[in-house]
Design a protein around this motif. Sequence first.
Motif, short mmCIF file in Angstrom:
data_model
loop_
_atom_site.label_atom_id
_atom_site.label_comp_id
_atom_site.label_asym_id
_atom_site.label_seq_id
_atom_site.Cartn_x
_atom_site.Cartn_y
_atom_site.Cartn_z
N SER A 91 0.84 -1.20 0.00
CA SER A 91 0.00 0.00 0.00
C SER A 91 0.88 1.25 0.00
CB SER A 91 -0.90 0.00 1.24
OG SER A 91 -0.10 0.17 2.42
N TYR A 126 -5.18 8.34 0.39
CA TYR A 126 -4.72 7.27 -0.51
C TYR A 126 -3.80 6.28 0.19
CZ TYR A 126 -6.34 10.66 -3.96
OH TYR A 126 -7.11 11.54 -4.68
N SER A 128 -4.23 3.66 1.88
CA SER A 128 -4.56 2.23 1.74
C SER A 128 -4.53 1.76 0.29
CB SER A 128 -5.95 1.96 2.34
OG SER A 128 -6.95 2.69 1.63
N HIS A 129 -4.32 2.69 -0.66
CA HIS A 129 -4.30 2.33 -2.07
C HIS A 129 -2.99 1.64 -2.46
CE1 HIS A 129 -7.74 4.93 -2.06
NE2 HIS A 129 -7.85 4.97 -3.37
N LYS A 130 -3.06 0.85 -3.53
CA LYS A 130 -1.87 0.28 -4.15
C LYS A 130 -1.39 1.23 -5.26
CE LYS A 130 -1.84 -3.57 -1.79
NZ LYS A 130 -2.39 -4.82 -2.33
N GLN A 133 -3.38 1.93 -8.43
CA GLN A 133 -4.62 2.71 -8.33
C GLN A 133 -4.36 4.22 -8.36
OE1 GLN A 133 -5.59 0.40 -4.60
NE2 GLN A 133 -7.65 0.43 -5.50
N LEU A 134 -3.10 4.62 -8.51
CA LEU A 134 -2.74 6.03 -8.45
C LEU A 134 -2.35 6.57 -9.82
CD1 LEU A 134 -0.40 5.94 -5.30
CD2 LEU A 134 -2.87 6.34 -5.37
N GLN A 138 0.58 11.16 -8.45
CA GLN A 138 0.42 10.64 -7.10
C GLN A 138 1.52 9.64 -6.76
OE1 GLN A 138 -3.57 9.23 -7.71
NE2 GLN A 138 -4.50 10.99 -6.69
N ARG A 139 1.91 8.81 -7.73
CA ARG A 139 3.00 7.86 -7.48
C ARG A 139 4.30 8.60 -7.18
NH1 ARG A 139 2.09 3.52 -12.44
NH2 ARG A 139 -0.15 3.25 -12.10
#
Length: 362
Positions: A91, A126, A128-130, A133-134, A138-139
């Motif tokens: 995550s 974000y 909890s996101h992987k 999913q970004l 955002q990454r």
Amino acid sequence: MSGIKLTGVSKSFGAMKVIHDVDIEIEQGEFAVFVGPSGCGKSTLLRMIAGLEETTGGEIRIEAEDVTRKEASKRGVAMVFQSYALYPHLSVFDNMAFSLSIARRPKAEIETKVKAAAEILRLTDYLSHKPSQLSGGQRQRVAIGRAIVREPRVFLFDEPLSNLDAELRVKMRMEIARLHRQIGATMIYVTHDQVEAMTLADKIVVLKSGVVQQVGAPLELYRNPDNMFVAGFIGSPGMNFLKGRVTGSDATRLAVELNDAPGAAFDINSTARVPVGSQIFVGVRPEHVTLGDREGGVPLKARAEFIEELGGTGYLHVLTATGGEMTVECRGEERPHPKQEVRLSLDLGSLFAFDEQGRRLR
């Protein structure tokens, strides 16, 4: 206090020297940008500061500590790469916490630091996101957050925005500038994009073939370049260069005649001793060239080729009589048609003179 100081730093791969005796001092809390064309050595220099490349000669100090021979993990630096290098199965929270977890920091400390970094980078929603999913932006913020939680002495960015599209690059530049203002850390940022350098830097280091060409504030380099390389590289579009020759001189000025305007000599302020007849280059920025005749300007004839329309501003590309290319900034003027003959006027007070080796004639 000095954040980073390089003294006589050099790097060779076998017999090939790629970094040549670099002397740079970056103040604590300063945002410095290494800029130059691909292959100029800027990323190699950054990796030497990070400890990822050995130093052939010279000394690297971080906050007065000699780290030249220290391992990367003991230098107190954090690096953000062009590729996000995120773990796809973890995550956002776990990616940002990874280095702290490996160091076996207490869970409460890890949670506090990750949440604080996420708030700075607007990633709280974000965690909890992987990574899949970004968005790209955002990454990259997650990669920056992973650096922030380590609380390094120095942040190093190696072309971090080059994988993003043009619109997102602009937004991320604003994010990085805001981050620097907020945390006040020493940062070094590597890019080949001089627009990024101009918009982000407190200090720019211009490199060519492993040699530092000039160091200074963005507008200092723009207004007062040391040589033709810096003059042409800093600024978008770059400076125009016209061939000419010296027809006379005294202690404070050079009389110059352009190859494209024989018989129309003009003076450029300079104390350089240049023999009459010497070939030189005259530099002028696009915003200092106007369409039509202008009192006190240097007249020049050219042929319109094409125009880049950017709304209120346009950039007219022209060819001179000898085939030289020039760019003219147009604001509100009626635009010439392609192949149309045009008269130009160069602002006499904004001209630069360079010798045949590209050195500034001051």
